[in-house]
Design a protein around this motif. Structure first.
Motif, short mmCIF file in Angstrom:
data_model
loop_
_atom_site.label_atom_id
_atom_site.label_comp_id
_atom_site.label_asym_id
_atom_site.label_seq_id
_atom_site.Cartn_x
_atom_site.Cartn_y
_atom_site.Cartn_z
N ASN A 41 0.85 -1.19 0.00
CA ASN A 41 0.00 0.00 0.00
C ASN A 41 0.89 1.25 0.00
O ASN A 41 1.58 1.52 0.98
CB ASN A 41 -0.90 -0.04 1.25
CG ASN A 41 -1.89 1.11 1.31
OD1 ASN A 41 -1.63 2.20 0.82
ND2 ASN A 41 -3.01 0.86 1.96
N TYR B 22 -2.60 -1.72 -3.66
CA TYR B 22 -3.48 -0.62 -3.28
C TYR B 22 -2.77 0.71 -3.47
O TYR B 22 -1.61 0.87 -3.08
CB TYR B 22 -3.93 -0.76 -1.82
CG TYR B 22 -5.08 0.16 -1.48
CD1 TYR B 22 -6.39 -0.21 -1.78
CD2 TYR B 22 -4.86 1.39 -0.89
CE1 TYR B 22 -7.46 0.63 -1.48
CE2 TYR B 22 -5.93 2.24 -0.58
CZ TYR B 22 -7.22 1.85 -0.89
OH TYR B 22 -8.27 2.69 -0.60
N ASN C 139 -13.01 0.35 -7.58
CA ASN C 139 -12.83 1.49 -6.66
C ASN C 139 -12.26 1.09 -5.31
O ASN C 139 -11.71 1.94 -4.59
CB ASN C 139 -14.16 2.21 -6.45
CG ASN C 139 -14.54 3.07 -7.64
OD1 ASN C 139 -13.85 3.07 -8.66
ND2 ASN C 139 -15.66 3.77 -7.54
N ASP C 140 -12.38 -0.19 -4.95
CA ASP C 140 -11.85 -0.60 -3.65
C ASP C 140 -10.35 -0.92 -3.69
O ASP C 140 -9.79 -1.39 -2.70
CB ASP C 140 -12.64 -1.80 -3.10
CG ASP C 140 -12.52 -3.05 -3.97
OD1 ASP C 140 -11.83 -3.01 -5.01
OD2 ASP C 140 -13.15 -4.07 -3.61
N ARG C 141 -9.71 -0.63 -4.82
CA ARG C 141 -8.27 -0.87 -4.91
C ARG C 141 -7.47 0.42 -4.94
O ARG C 141 -6.25 0.41 -5.14
CB ARG C 141 -7.95 -1.71 -6.15
CG ARG C 141 -6.91 -2.79 -5.84
CD ARG C 141 -6.74 -3.78 -6.94
NE ARG C 141 -6.11 -3.18 -8.11
CZ ARG C 141 -6.18 -3.68 -9.34
NH1 ARG C 141 -6.89 -4.76 -9.56
NH2 ARG C 141 -5.57 -3.10 -10.36
N GLU D 132 -7.65 4.93 -3.59
CA GLU D 132 -8.38 6.03 -2.96
C GLU D 132 -7.72 7.34 -3.34
O GLU D 132 -6.56 7.38 -3.73
CB GLU D 132 -8.38 5.88 -1.44
CG GLU D 132 -7.00 5.98 -0.79
CD GLU D 132 -7.04 5.68 0.71
OE1 GLU D 132 -6.36 6.42 1.46
OE2 GLU D 132 -7.72 4.72 1.13
N TYR E 180 -16.18 7.35 -4.70
CA TYR E 180 -14.75 7.08 -4.46
C TYR E 180 -14.44 7.16 -2.97
O TYR E 180 -15.07 7.91 -2.22
CB TYR E 180 -13.88 8.09 -5.21
CG TYR E 180 -14.04 8.04 -6.71
CD1 TYR E 180 -13.46 7.01 -7.46
CD2 TYR E 180 -14.78 9.02 -7.38
CE1 TYR E 180 -13.61 6.96 -8.83
CE2 TYR E 180 -14.93 8.98 -8.76
CZ TYR E 180 -14.36 7.94 -9.48
OH TYR E 180 -14.50 7.88 -10.83
N THR E 181 -13.44 6.40 -2.55
CA THR E 181 -12.92 6.56 -1.20
C THR E 181 -12.08 7.82 -1.16
O THR E 181 -11.17 8.00 -1.97
CB THR E 181 -12.06 5.35 -0.79
OG1 THR E 181 -12.86 4.17 -0.84
CG2 THR E 181 -11.51 5.53 0.63
#
Length: 312
Positions: free
Chosen positions: A187, A226, A251-253, A255, A275-276
């Motif tokens: 990440n 991520y 979208n969960d990969r 932000e 979006y996050t």
């Protein structure tokens, strides 16, 4: 001409911020003059209150207890204690926030051993609470040791620790390739970079920094890791949106990330679009260095402070 002017402005602000008279004045009156726009308070209680308000608008947060360049182990432990308090407060309050930190505040300049001892205390608690700690990348002189420590901690703590990568450095692409190939989950928070570095190690031209920034965003998104895209630039935001859509990246990969007090309307709009959106929320007594870098980034931020100075 505009690029040269912005470069000169940035160097001027960072140079002036080191002046004892200027720093003394700002440290005394800065919060009242407008620094509170960019810093969420001096106490952790004030910061948690702001995090709660941001959460209510659908925003997630990373909290940062401000501080860097400590000069003895007692100061380093005090900073460590503050980080542990952040993790406790997040757990107890139930707010949606992780944490970022600068390892110079934990004793990195004293010794690697002191810093590692403090980092393990923090990451032990982050793992206990199933939270996440982001290690900020600092100036060029600290990059090699930061990478070395991150590698050790990543092997020990896995998903609970991440790193910041700066686009303006020549070495960045090679560093990222190594990290992406070494770890199953890596990440990374991708930023342009805010320190004043030598042209021997960093791009001096803003256009080159922007180009490399888009390159590393695409690179990390395609790697499957991520990706935290830290930007206030509409061109970067729109480019990222188009790129993930084109390559079917969920979208969960990834932000978007922005700083507290900067473009709050855009932050909330990105949440509405699905979006996050994570807000970097700094707090604490040692806010001057952080505040100086925010002023150096944009003349508009300086005008905001000047306007408050002359407000009746």
């Amino acid at each position: 001409m505009r690029l040269i002017t912005m470069s000169f402005y940035r160097k001027l602000v960072l140079s002036v911020s080191g002046n004892k008279v200027v720093s003394g004045f700002i440290k005394k009156y800065g919060m009242k003059l407008g620094a509170a726009r960019f810093v969420a308070g001096v106490t952790l209680k004030e910061a948690i209150e702001q995090v709660n308000l941001l959460n209510q608008d659908g925003l997630v947060v990373t909290l940062d207890h401000l501080g860097e360049f400590v000069f003895d182990e007692q100061e380093a432990f005090a900073s460590t204690r503050a980080c542990l308090d952040v993790l406790d407060a997040v757990k107890q309050s139930g707010v949606k926030s992780n944490m970022s930190l600068k390892m110079t505040s934990l004793g990195l300049d004293l010794s690697k051993e002191v810093c590692m001892k403090h980092m393990r205390m923090i990451l032990d608690k982050a793992r206990e609470y199933d939270n996440f700690v982001r290690i900020d990348m600092e100036d060029y002189a600290h990059i090699d040791i930061t990478m070395e420590i991150f590698d050790e901690l990543k092997r020990e703590y896995g998903k609970h620790v991440g790193l910041v990568i700066q686009a303006y450095l020549f070495r960045t692409v090679d560093d990222m390739k190594r990290l992406e190939e070494t770890y199953e989950h890596c990440n990374l928070r991708l930023v342009k970079g805010a320190y004043l570095e030598s042209p021997k190690v960093a791009y001096a031209d803003k256009a080159d920094v922007d180009k490399n920034y888009l390159k590393i965003i695409e690179m990390h998104l395609l790697s499957g890791h991520y990706t935290a895209v830290a930007t206030h630039d509409d061109n970067v935001i729109n480019h990222t949106k188009a790129f993930v859509q084109k390559h079917n990246i969920p979208n969960d990969r990834f932000e978007f990330q922005m700083l507290y007090g900067v473009r709050p309307e855009t932050q909330r709009q990105l949440v509405k679009e699905g979006y996050t959106m994570r807000v970097y929320v700094p707090y604490g007594n040692d806010w001057y260095g952080y505040f100086s870098r925010r002023i150096a980034e944009s003349p508009a931020n300086a005008f905001f402070i000047l306007k408050n100075m002359f407000r009746k």
